[in-house]
Design an enzyme around this catalytic site. Sequence first.
Site, PDB file in Angstrom:
ATOM      1  N   HIS A 117      -8.801   0.974   1.097  1.00  0.00           N
ATOM      2  CA  HIS A 117      -8.480   0.676   2.696  1.00  0.00           C
ATOM      3  C   HIS A 117      -9.139   1.448   3.641  1.00  0.00           C
ATOM      4  O   HIS A 117      -8.886   1.878   4.389  1.00  0.00           O
ATOM      5  CB  HIS A 117      -6.807   0.631   2.815  1.00  0.00           C
ATOM      6  CG  HIS A 117      -6.502  -0.046   4.112  1.00  0.00           C
ATOM      7  ND1 HIS A 117      -5.182  -0.578   4.181  1.00  0.00           N
ATOM      8  CD2 HIS A 117      -7.187  -0.733   5.043  1.00  0.00           C
ATOM      9  CE1 HIS A 117      -5.306  -1.304   5.267  1.00  0.00           C
ATOM     10  NE2 HIS A 117      -6.257  -1.325   5.535  1.00  0.00           N
ATOM     11  N   GLU A 125       0.765  -1.002  -0.064  1.00  0.00           N
ATOM     12  CA  GLU A 125       0.016   0.107  -0.080  1.00  0.00           C
ATOM     13  C   GLU A 125       1.025   1.072   0.015  1.00  0.00           C
ATOM     14  O   GLU A 125       1.740   1.485   0.761  1.00  0.00           O
ATOM     15  CB  GLU A 125      -0.833  -0.107   1.173  1.00  0.00           C
ATOM     16  CG  GLU A 125      -1.967  -1.244   1.109  1.00  0.00           C
ATOM     17  CD  GLU A 125      -3.147  -0.981   1.914  1.00  0.00           C
ATOM     18  OE1 GLU A 125      -3.382   0.020   2.606  1.00  0.00           O
ATOM     19  OE2 GLU A 125      -3.833  -2.263   2.340  1.00  0.00           O
TER      20      GLU A 125
END
Length: 104
Positions: free
Chosen positions: A60, A41
């Site tokens: 997310h 990420e």
Amino acid sequence: VQPGTLLVNTARGGVLDLDAAYEALQQGRLGGVGLDVYPVEPPDTSHPIFRHPNFVGSPHVSSHTTETLNEMGLVVAQGVMDALQGRKPQFMVNPQVWREPVQR
């Protein structure tokens, strides 16, 4: 896996092999993939899964419910109160910088 199965991962990015998920989509073994977490990420959006028509991704945010946002606010406020009162906050990004206050 039954053809047409939908795979949704909101747990941890590392539990899913993106290449394998993409291949399963391409072969029709999966009907769709939905991800809220990624192995890295921010995610590498050059991966072909991001262009697949049966892929849905979110940034997310699955844990951002009213309840969890309220709890996060309380945890932050408690950390600030702890620091102001000379106590080490429970959750610190860089705990190595904490210095115990000098007693006067």
